[in-house]
Design a protein around this motif. Structure first.
Motif, PDB file in Angstrom:
ATOM      1  N   GLY A 111     -19.358  -6.302   6.687  1.00  0.00           N
ATOM      2  CA  GLY A 111     -19.080  -5.339   7.751  1.00  0.00           C
ATOM      3  C   GLY A 111     -17.615  -5.296   8.142  1.00  0.00           C
ATOM      4  O   GLY A 111     -17.246  -4.591   9.080  1.00  0.00           O
ATOM      5  N   VAL A 112     -16.769  -6.029   7.446  1.00  0.00           N
ATOM      6  CA  VAL A 112     -15.327  -6.012   7.709  1.00  0.00           C
ATOM      7  C   VAL A 112     -14.692  -4.970   6.795  1.00  0.00           C
ATOM      8  O   VAL A 112     -14.801  -5.078   5.570  1.00  0.00           O
ATOM      9  N   PRO A 113     -14.046  -3.955   7.358  1.00  0.00           N
ATOM     10  CA  PRO A 113     -13.412  -2.943   6.510  1.00  0.00           C
ATOM     11  C   PRO A 113     -12.325  -3.558   5.632  1.00  0.00           C
ATOM     12  O   PRO A 113     -11.545  -4.394   6.093  1.00  0.00           O
ATOM     13  N   VAL A 114     -12.306  -3.146   4.383  1.00  0.00           N
ATOM     14  CA  VAL A 114     -11.279  -3.587   3.450  1.00  0.00           C
ATOM     15  C   VAL A 114     -10.521  -2.357   2.974  1.00  0.00           C
ATOM     16  O   VAL A 114     -11.087  -1.510   2.277  1.00  0.00           O
ATOM     17  N   GLY A 115      -9.276  -2.251   3.352  1.00  0.00           N
ATOM     18  CA  GLY A 115      -8.433  -1.162   2.877  1.00  0.00           C
ATOM     19  C   GLY A 115      -8.090  -1.402   1.420  1.00  0.00           C
ATOM     20  O   GLY A 115      -7.600  -2.471   1.054  1.00  0.00           O
ATOM     21  N   PHE A 116      -8.369  -0.427   0.569  1.00  0.00           N
ATOM     22  CA  PHE A 116      -8.196  -0.572  -0.876  1.00  0.00           C
ATOM     23  C   PHE A 116      -6.820  -0.055  -1.281  1.00  0.00           C
ATOM     24  O   PHE A 116      -6.623   1.150  -1.466  1.00  0.00           O
ATOM     25  N   GLY A 117      -5.888  -0.965  -1.420  1.00  0.00           N
ATOM     26  CA  GLY A 117      -4.532  -0.619  -1.826  1.00  0.00           C
ATOM     27  C   GLY A 117      -4.207  -1.167  -3.201  1.00  0.00           C
ATOM     28  O   GLY A 117      -3.134  -1.725  -3.406  1.00  0.00           O
ATOM     29  N   VAL A 118      -5.144  -1.016  -4.125  1.00  0.00           N
ATOM     30  CA  VAL A 118      -4.941  -1.474  -5.495  1.00  0.00           C
ATOM     31  C   VAL A 118      -4.532  -0.284  -6.351  1.00  0.00           C
ATOM     32  O   VAL A 118      -5.310   0.664  -6.508  1.00  0.00           O
ATOM     33  N   LEU A 119      -3.331  -0.340  -6.862  1.00  0.00           N
ATOM     34  CA  LEU A 119      -2.852   0.721  -7.741  1.00  0.00           C
ATOM     35  C   LEU A 119      -3.350   0.436  -9.148  1.00  0.00           C
ATOM     36  O   LEU A 119      -3.193  -0.674  -9.656  1.00  0.00           O
ATOM     37  N   THR A 120      -3.950   1.423  -9.761  1.00  0.00           N
ATOM     38  CA  THR A 120      -4.428   1.312 -11.144  1.00  0.00           C
ATOM     39  C   THR A 120      -3.696   2.385 -11.942  1.00  0.00           C
ATOM     40  O   THR A 120      -4.074   3.551 -11.910  1.00  0.00           O
ATOM     41  N   CYS A 121      -2.650   1.974 -12.622  1.00  0.00           N
ATOM     42  CA  CYS A 121      -1.711   2.927 -13.202  1.00  0.00           C
ATOM     43  C   CYS A 121      -1.608   2.796 -14.719  1.00  0.00           C
ATOM     44  O   CYS A 121      -1.815   1.727 -15.278  1.00  0.00           O
ATOM     45  N   ASP A 122      -1.243   3.894 -15.349  1.00  0.00           N
ATOM     46  CA  ASP A 122      -1.035   3.901 -16.789  1.00  0.00           C
ATOM     47  C   ASP A 122       0.304   3.294 -17.191  1.00  0.00           C
ATOM     48  O   ASP A 122       0.451   2.784 -18.295  1.00  0.00           O
ATOM     49  N   ASP A 123       1.293   3.364 -16.276  1.00  0.00           N
ATOM     50  CA  ASP A 123       2.615   2.830 -16.613  1.00  0.00           C
ATOM     51  C   ASP A 123       3.356   2.421 -15.342  1.00  0.00           C
ATOM     52  O   ASP A 123       2.907   2.699 -14.225  1.00  0.00           O
ATOM     53  N   ASP A 124       4.487   1.760 -15.541  1.00  0.00           N
ATOM     54  CA  ASP A 124       5.278   1.264 -14.418  1.00  0.00           C
ATOM     55  C   ASP A 124       5.728   2.391 -13.487  1.00  0.00           C
ATOM     56  O   ASP A 124       5.745   2.223 -12.274  1.00  0.00           O
ATOM     57  N   GLN A 125       6.102   3.540 -14.045  1.00  0.00           N
ATOM     58  CA  GLN A 125       6.608   4.634 -13.210  1.00  0.00           C
ATOM     59  C   GLN A 125       5.536   5.143 -12.240  1.00  0.00           C
ATOM     60  O   GLN A 125       5.843   5.452 -11.095  1.00  0.00           O
ATOM     61  N   GLN A 126       4.298   5.226 -12.694  1.00  0.00           N
ATOM     62  CA  GLN A 126       3.225   5.643 -11.783  1.00  0.00           C
ATOM     63  C   GLN A 126       3.110   4.668 -10.615  1.00  0.00           C
ATOM     64  O   GLN A 126       2.908   5.084  -9.475  1.00  0.00           O
ATOM     65  N   ALA A 127       3.224   3.387 -10.877  1.00  0.00           N
ATOM     66  CA  ALA A 127       3.146   2.387  -9.811  1.00  0.00           C
ATOM     67  C   ALA A 127       4.320   2.544  -8.848  1.00  0.00           C
ATOM     68  O   ALA A 127       4.136   2.524  -7.623  1.00  0.00           O
ATOM     69  N   LEU A 128       5.519   2.715  -9.379  1.00  0.00           N
ATOM     70  CA  LEU A 128       6.697   2.892  -8.523  1.00  0.00           C
ATOM     71  C   LEU A 128       6.578   4.151  -7.675  1.00  0.00           C
ATOM     72  O   LEU A 128       7.008   4.175  -6.514  1.00  0.00           O
ATOM     73  N   ASP A 129       5.992   5.215  -8.227  1.00  0.00           N
ATOM     74  CA  ASP A 129       5.815   6.465  -7.484  1.00  0.00           C
ATOM     75  C   ASP A 129       4.842   6.326  -6.313  1.00  0.00           C
ATOM     76  O   ASP A 129       4.847   7.140  -5.396  1.00  0.00           O
ATOM     77  N   ARG A 130       4.007   5.307  -6.319  1.00  0.00           N
ATOM     78  CA  ARG A 130       2.987   5.127  -5.278  1.00  0.00           C
ATOM     79  C   ARG A 130       3.284   3.958  -4.344  1.00  0.00           C
ATOM     80  O   ARG A 130       2.548   3.701  -3.410  1.00  0.00           O
ATOM     81  N   ALA A 131       4.371   3.240  -4.600  1.00  0.00           N
ATOM     82  CA  ALA A 131       4.634   1.973  -3.925  1.00  0.00           C
ATOM     83  C   ALA A 131       5.295   2.087  -2.555  1.00  0.00           C
ATOM     84  O   ALA A 131       5.454   1.073  -1.868  1.00  0.00           O
ATOM     85  N   GLY A 132       5.697   3.263  -2.145  1.00  0.00           N
ATOM     86  CA  GLY A 132       6.340   3.410  -0.846  1.00  0.00           C
ATOM     87  C   GLY A 132       7.790   2.965  -0.838  1.00  0.00           C
ATOM     88  O   GLY A 132       8.370   2.730   0.218  1.00  0.00           O
TER      89      GLY A 132
END
Length: 161
Positions: A111-132
């Motif tokens: 019952g504890v909310p878990v915010g899902f901030g797991v990036l699942t990316c095809d490449d490094d650039q996709q991760a960097l684009d979502r990282a803030g």
């Protein structure tokens, strides 16, 4: 980019008194620094003062850490942050599925909310684009934290028996 249709980011009303733990994986340090920074910005925007950040080795370990933290009973929300970048083996699929299923199980079971901030990316650039980070198109650390806070505020009106 998947950010189309996302809710506006900002303060979550009623979140100031929440107790929050941010669990962050250690792989891909630049991306993770951005995600953790985004989580901290969301906590600050919502005036959450009782928050801590804990680090686990990788995304696979997020679920067991979340399970232990939720079971302790002294947290209102958890934010899980990690990044998995596709490689040439099925490892990506196993880690992504395990993290998703494990974190979902923790949230539903406790019952504890878990915010899902797991990036699942095809490449490094996709991760960097979502990282803030400066130049990123999205801030998934902020968004995952905002979601966990909003869910915790809503669920506070429905206490567990």
């Amino acid at each position: 980019m998947s950010g189309h249709g996302a809710p506006e980011t900002g303060a979550v009303a009623g979140a100031a008194g929440l107790r929050v733990v941010v669990i962050a994986a250690q792989w891909h340090p630049e991306v993770m620094a951005g995600l953790v920074s985004g989580a901290r910005r969301a906590l600050q925007a919502s005036e959450v003062v009782e928050a801590k950040v804990v680090h686990v080795p990788g995304t696979f370990e997020l679920a067991v850490a979340a399970a232990r933290i939720a079971a302790a009973g002294d947290v209102d929300a958890i934010v899980a942050l990690g990044v998995v970048i596709r490689g040439g083996t099925p490892h990506f699929d196993y880690v992504c599925q395990a993290a998703t299923n494990g974190l979902t199980d923790v949230s539903v079971r406790t019952g504890v909310p878990v915010g899902f901030g797991v990036l699942t990316c095809d490449d490094d650039q996709q991760a960097l684009d979502r990282a803030g980070l400066s130049g990123s198109k999205e801030d998934k650390g902020f968004e995952a934290t905002q979601a966990a806070l909003a869910a915790a505020v809503i669920l506070a009106g429905y206490p567990l028996p």
